[in-house]
Design an enzyme around this catalytic site. Structure first.
Site, short mmCIF file in Angstrom:
data_model
loop_
_atom_site.label_atom_id
_atom_site.label_comp_id
_atom_site.label_asym_id
_atom_site.label_seq_id
_atom_site.Cartn_x
_atom_site.Cartn_y
_atom_site.Cartn_z
N HIS A 117 0.79 -1.16 -0.03
CA HIS A 117 0.02 0.00 -0.14
C HIS A 117 0.75 1.44 -0.13
CE1 HIS A 117 -3.88 -2.31 0.64
NE2 HIS A 117 -4.16 -1.48 -0.08
N HIS A 143 4.85 -14.67 5.38
CA HIS A 143 5.49 -13.85 6.16
C HIS A 143 4.18 -13.35 7.19
CE1 HIS A 143 7.02 -9.99 7.74
NE2 HIS A 143 8.07 -10.39 7.26
N GLU A 152 4.97 -13.92 11.09
CA GLU A 152 4.69 -12.53 11.91
C GLU A 152 3.13 -12.16 11.86
OE1 GLU A 152 6.98 -9.21 10.58
OE2 GLU A 152 8.80 -10.22 10.84
N HIS A 194 14.22 -14.87 6.51
CA HIS A 194 13.13 -15.43 7.15
C HIS A 194 13.13 -17.00 6.95
CE1 HIS A 194 11.19 -12.17 9.02
NE2 HIS A 194 10.75 -11.57 8.00
CO CO Z 1 10.10 -9.63 7.72
#
Ligand code: CO
Length: 292
Positions: free
Chosen positions: A120, A177, A208, A240
């Site tokens: 965004h 993610h 997350e 990650h």
């Molecule tokens: Co991250």
């Protein structure tokens, strides 16, 4: 004093009308010059960066006459790369350069998986650049990877095909993610459902986001799963995937699952390394370009 102000107002008005007149005279629009801006969070890992090379190569094959440039949204990664002499622009700098170089139409493809916070931000800034006077005629941002149920189906099918050595009864957890700050986090739940319909031993969890690994573990136990494949649901197998998913620290997914008695096999391959998925991203880019 009053007279001086009126005089200035007249001068200002003349200047303004003069400029408007000049624009009208030079009225014709500059010739169309199209560009593609590929945007990723970025990676400082040369192995992971190979995924971006595949995207660029395939994009180049499909849109050979369009100028193509890259931008990384992560300031940290850009700083890290700059130290190695690799200079990458932020999307904003890339837009400014494209504008200076006289490009009139810009299609932006972000290698984001969901339209979350980062997407965004990019969308908003692209729109603002598109509004600047005397700059671009049009700036369009292509949709991110998971933008429809068809997209989800295509991605799930492509990912399930690419798990070497997986046998019946083996589970697979795709690591998304995720975000706790954006409603688009719900897409991971939808994606989990799509996987479940195709294959009852395939799950999505997020590093997350709200759909954590802890939610999946009891489901694995209930299904009497012995072996779990771990696959990133992210464009590249970067930090990650390497650390939070496949790393050796006690809180990595691999360690947590091994501790709970599961055999684990991480696959370090990002979605941008799967040709069918890259093609889907490029289909989104194509629909943006079709408006020019
Ligand atoms: Co991250």
């Amino acid at each position: 004093m009053q007279a001086k102000r009126i005089l200035w107002m007249i001068v200002a008005a003349l200047l303004l009308f003069g400029t408007a007149d000049a624009i009208a005279k030079h009225g014709e629009k500059p010739p169309i010059k199209k560009a593609i801006l590929l945007v990723a969070f970025g990676t400082s890992d040369p192995e992971a960066a190979r995924a971006f090379e595949l995207v660029e190569k395939r994009a180049w094959e499909r849109f050979p006459d369009v100028e193509m440039r890259w931008a990384y949204t992560s300031k940290m990664i850009r700083a890290k790369l700059a130290k190695q002499g690799k200079l990458l622009d932020s999307p904003e700098t890339a837009f400014a350069r494209l504008m200076d170089d006289g490009y009139t139409h810009v299609a932006v493809l972000s290698l984001h998986t969901i339209p979350g916070e980062e997407f965004h931000e990019l969308y908003q800034n692209a729109h603002l650049f598109g509004q600047m006077a005397g700059g671009f005629q049009r700036v369009l941002v292509a949709r991110p990877l998971l933008s429809s149920s068809t997209d989800m189906q295509t991605v799930a099918e492509a990912l399930l095909k690419k798990i070497p050595g997986r046998k019946t009864g083996d589970a697979v957890i795709f690591m998304g993610h995720g975000t706790e700050h954006h409603p688009a986090d719900a897409i991971y739940l939808a994606m989990n459902q799509v996987f479940q319909e195709l294959d009852s031993n395939a799950f999505v969890a997020a590093v997350e986001g709200s759909n954590s690994l802890e939610i999946v573990i009891p489901k694995l136990k209930k299904r009497k799963v012995k072996k779990v494949f771990l696959v990133p649901l992210m464009s590249v197998a970067g930090d990650h995937a390497k650390n939070d998913m496949a790393g050796d620290s006690p809180d990595s997914w691999k360690s947590v699952l091994t501790e709970k008695g599961f055999k684990c096999e991480p696959i370090l391959k990002g979605t941008a390394e799967v040709p069918e998925i890259v093609d889907l991203w490029l289909d989104h880019l194509k629909s943006a370009l079709s408006h020019f």
